[in-house]
Enzyme design. Structure first.
Site, PDB file in Angstrom:
ATOM      1  N   LYS A  87       0.938  -1.130  -0.108  1.00 35.92           N
ATOM      2  CA  LYS A  87      -0.124   0.023   0.009  1.00 35.92           C
ATOM      3  C   LYS A  87       0.734   1.224   0.092  1.00 35.92           C
ATOM      4  O   LYS A  87       0.245   2.353  -0.477  1.00 35.92           O
ATOM      5  CB  LYS A  87      -0.869  -0.155   1.238  1.00 35.92           C
ATOM      6  N   LYS A  90      -5.379 -11.463  -4.976  1.00 39.08           N
ATOM      7  CA  LYS A  90      -6.503 -11.663  -4.224  1.00 39.08           C
ATOM      8  C   LYS A  90      -7.623 -10.458  -4.660  1.00 39.08           C
ATOM      9  O   LYS A  90      -7.031  -9.344  -5.274  1.00 39.08           O
ATOM     10  CB  LYS A  90      -6.482 -11.438  -2.800  1.00 39.08           C
ATOM     11  N   LYS A 138     -10.811  -4.429  -2.651  1.00 41.07           N
ATOM     12  CA  LYS A 138     -11.680  -3.322  -2.998  1.00 41.07           C
ATOM     13  C   LYS A 138     -10.901  -2.166  -3.554  1.00 41.07           C
ATOM     14  O   LYS A 138     -11.421  -1.204  -4.052  1.00 41.07           O
ATOM     15  CB  LYS A 138     -12.612  -2.911  -1.879  1.00 41.07           C
TER      16      LYS A 138
HETATM   17  N1  AQP Z   1      -9.818 -11.736  -1.620  1.00 32.12           N
HETATM   18  C1  AQP Z   1      -9.981 -12.132  -0.549  1.00 32.12           C
HETATM   19  N2  AQP Z   1     -10.490 -13.089  -0.168  1.00 32.12           N
HETATM   20  C2  AQP Z   1     -10.815 -13.668   1.013  1.00 32.12           C
HETATM   21  N3  AQP Z   1     -11.052 -12.796   2.103  1.00 32.12           N
HETATM   22  C3  AQP Z   1     -10.761 -11.507   1.975  1.00 32.12           C
HETATM   23  N4  AQP Z   1     -10.907 -10.514   2.766  1.00 32.12           N
HETATM   24  C4  AQP Z   1     -10.715  -9.400   1.985  1.00 32.12           C
HETATM   25  N5  AQP Z   1     -10.457  -9.778   0.612  1.00 32.12           N
HETATM   26  C5  AQP Z   1     -10.265 -11.098   0.594  1.00 32.12           C
HETATM   27  C6  AQP Z   1     -11.244 -10.468   4.067  1.00 32.12           C
HETATM   28  O1  AQP Z   1     -12.378  -9.660   4.455  1.00 32.12           O
HETATM   29  C7  AQP Z   1     -12.310  -9.158   5.641  1.00 32.12           C
HETATM   30  C8  AQP Z   1     -12.773  -7.823   5.857  1.00 32.12           C
HETATM   31  O2  AQP Z   1     -11.971  -7.183   4.864  1.00 32.12           O
HETATM   32  P1  AQP Z   1     -11.506  -5.671   5.221  1.00 32.12           P
HETATM   33  O3  AQP Z   1     -12.361  -4.615   4.553  1.00 32.12           O
HETATM   34  O4  AQP Z   1     -11.246  -5.493   6.657  1.00 32.12           O
HETATM   35  O5  AQP Z   1     -10.030  -5.619   4.873  1.00 32.12           O
HETATM   36  P2  AQP Z   1      -9.211  -5.554   3.381  1.00 32.12           P
HETATM   37  O6  AQP Z   1      -8.339  -6.462   3.401  1.00 32.12           O
HETATM   38  O7  AQP Z   1      -8.913  -4.078   3.453  1.00 32.12           O
HETATM   39  O8  AQP Z   1     -10.336  -5.797   2.262  1.00 32.12           O
HETATM   40  P3  AQP Z   1      -9.838  -5.590   0.703  1.00 32.12           P
HETATM   41  O9  AQP Z   1     -10.794  -5.802  -0.125  1.00 32.12           O
HETATM   42  O10 AQP Z   1      -8.627  -6.643   0.568  1.00 32.12           O
HETATM   43  O11 AQP Z   1      -9.144  -4.090   0.608  1.00 32.12           O
HETATM   44  P4  AQP Z   1      -7.816  -3.653   0.241  1.00 32.12           P
HETATM   45  O12 AQP Z   1      -8.001  -3.779  -1.293  1.00 32.12           O
HETATM   46  O13 AQP Z   1      -7.806  -2.143   0.916  1.00 32.12           O
HETATM   47  O14 AQP Z   1      -6.644  -4.636   0.780  1.00 32.12           O
HETATM   48  C9  AQP Z   1     -10.832  -9.609   6.201  1.00 32.12           C
HETATM   49  O15 AQP Z   1     -11.071 -10.501   7.237  1.00 32.12           O
HETATM   50  C10 AQP Z   1     -10.153 -10.004   5.083  1.00 32.12           C
HETATM   51  O16 AQP Z   1      -9.294 -10.799   5.476  1.00 32.12           O
END
Ligand code: AQP
Length: 331
Positions: free
Chosen positions: A112, A194, A197
């Site tokens: 990031k 993965k 978002k």
């Molecule tokens: N691709 C994924 N497969 C399985 N689990 C996932 N999680 C995220 N992406 C995947 C799990 O979703 C939970 C909530 O996510 P969050 O919003 O707290 O975390 P995050 O990692 O910021 O979500 P994103 O979509 O992956 O956002 P970015 O792009 O910002 O990194 C968590 O338990 C996470 O493990």
């Protein structure tokens, strides 16, 4: 006693990676009768530039989404992190036990911060806030996706360090993962990564609020490979295997059953089947999110009650912590 805690950032509608990878597990842990606390971690969402108007709307959208997915505010505590001030207070105590070296090696931080000229301190130190979120409820188990593994190790290390220094206070929080591929739902555009978002291309993910037309479009455009048969081989054929997995999660059938049924079908034709299965599975959730979004009063009340209940447990831990650290002078 088992105490479950997990959190999700209120950054817009969640995608099916969050849903199948984490939220579904949250629901089953709740329904099995565990003590479950789920937080909308808004303080984590301000580590990168954000819009205040959108953040407010997203907190309510996330509340509606969690309830629509099956989190029941009567069974679980659902609350907004910033409404329970002890999160940032415990964070400060734990930050004094954390080291720069440890945090700077975390893969998510590296990824990031890679494209930023100047890295916000919040982005660097947020795993410590995450540890505080977990430890504040003396949580024993934390259901998360695979991407959170290293952050869980930070929470475990901080629990151990605090206990060693000040006496047994926190259980070591165990990670709960489904134990299979769903811990890492892959991007529809780059199956090596993965689903996420923050990926610029919205076609890389399916959101719970997507319309049937959007789902068909995204699945049709999903990247597979040059072999047309439908098989489940996550290592060598990540694209098509991700579709088989999603199909399996949406229907309850095993990946083997699905591949047997798709025998003779090419991936182009198969994609339409996957889209149909996802549309059918997500329809009731999408409709419930829409319905709940029209009841802002109910959502706000739910969050207020959740914050009161969470604060009760948070205060118990915080009193104990300030006493042990020596910040409480009434002895
Ligand atoms: N691709 C994924 N497969 C399985 N689990 C996932 N999680 C995220 N992406 C995947 C799990 O979703 C939970 C909530 O996510 P969050 O919003 O707290 O975390 P995050 O990692 O910021 O979500 P994103 O979509 O992956 O956002 P970015 O792009 O910002 O990194 C968590 O338990 C996470 O493990």
């Amino acid at each position: 006693e088992t105490r479950i805690f997990s959190g999700v950032q209120p950054t817009g509608a969640i995608h099916i990676g969050n849903y199948f990878g984490a939220i579904e597990k949250w629901v089953s842990l709740q329904d099995e009768g565990n003590r479950t606390i789920y937080s909308i971690v808004d303080l984590h969402s301000i580590t990168l530039p954000q819009d205040p108007f959108e953040l407010r709307a997203n907190i309510l959208l996330m509340t509606a989404t969690l309830i629509a997915c099956g989190i029941d505010p009567k069974k679980s505590i659902i609350f907004q992190q910033s409404k329970v001030h002890q999160h940032t207070e415990l964070f400060w105590v734990l930050s004094s036990l954390s080291t720069m070296a440890r945090l700077s090696h975390l893969p998510q931080y590296k990824e990031k911060s890679a494209n930023l000229k100047d890295v916000p301190l919040g982005l660097f130190i947020y795993p410590v806030l995450q540890a505080a979120d977990i430890l504040l409820y003396r949580s024993t188990h934390v259901p998360v996706g695979e991407d959170q593994e290293q952050h869980m190790q930070i929470a475990q290390t901080l629990a151990r360090q605090f206990n060693n220094r000040f006496g047994l206070t926190f259980p070591s929080p165990q990670t709960i993962m489904a134990g299979d591929e769903r811990n890492r739902i892959r991007s529809l555009r780059e199956p090596g990564k993965k689903m996420s978002k923050s990926h610029q291309d919205a076609k890389s993910r399916i959101q719970l609020t997507d319309t049937p037309e959007q789902i068909v479009e995204k699945i049709k455009k999903s990247v597979t490979d040059h072999t047309s048969a439908v098989t489940y081989e996550p290592e060598t054929r990540p694209g098509v295997s991700n579709l088989v997995l999603l199909h399996s999660l949406a229907t309850g059938k095993t990946c083997e059953e699905i591949c047997a049924e798709a025998k003779g079908m090419d991936t182009g034709r198969y994609k339409l089947e996957v889209a149909d299965a996802l549309i059918a599975h997500l329809k009731p959730i999408r409709e419930e999110i829409e319905r709940l979004q029209n009841s802002a009063d109910f959502l706000q009340e739910t969050l207020e009650r959740g914050a009161e209940r969470a604060s009760f447990y948070a205060e118990l831990t915080w009193r104990d912590v300030i006493d042990k650290v020596g910040l409480d002078i009434k002895h």
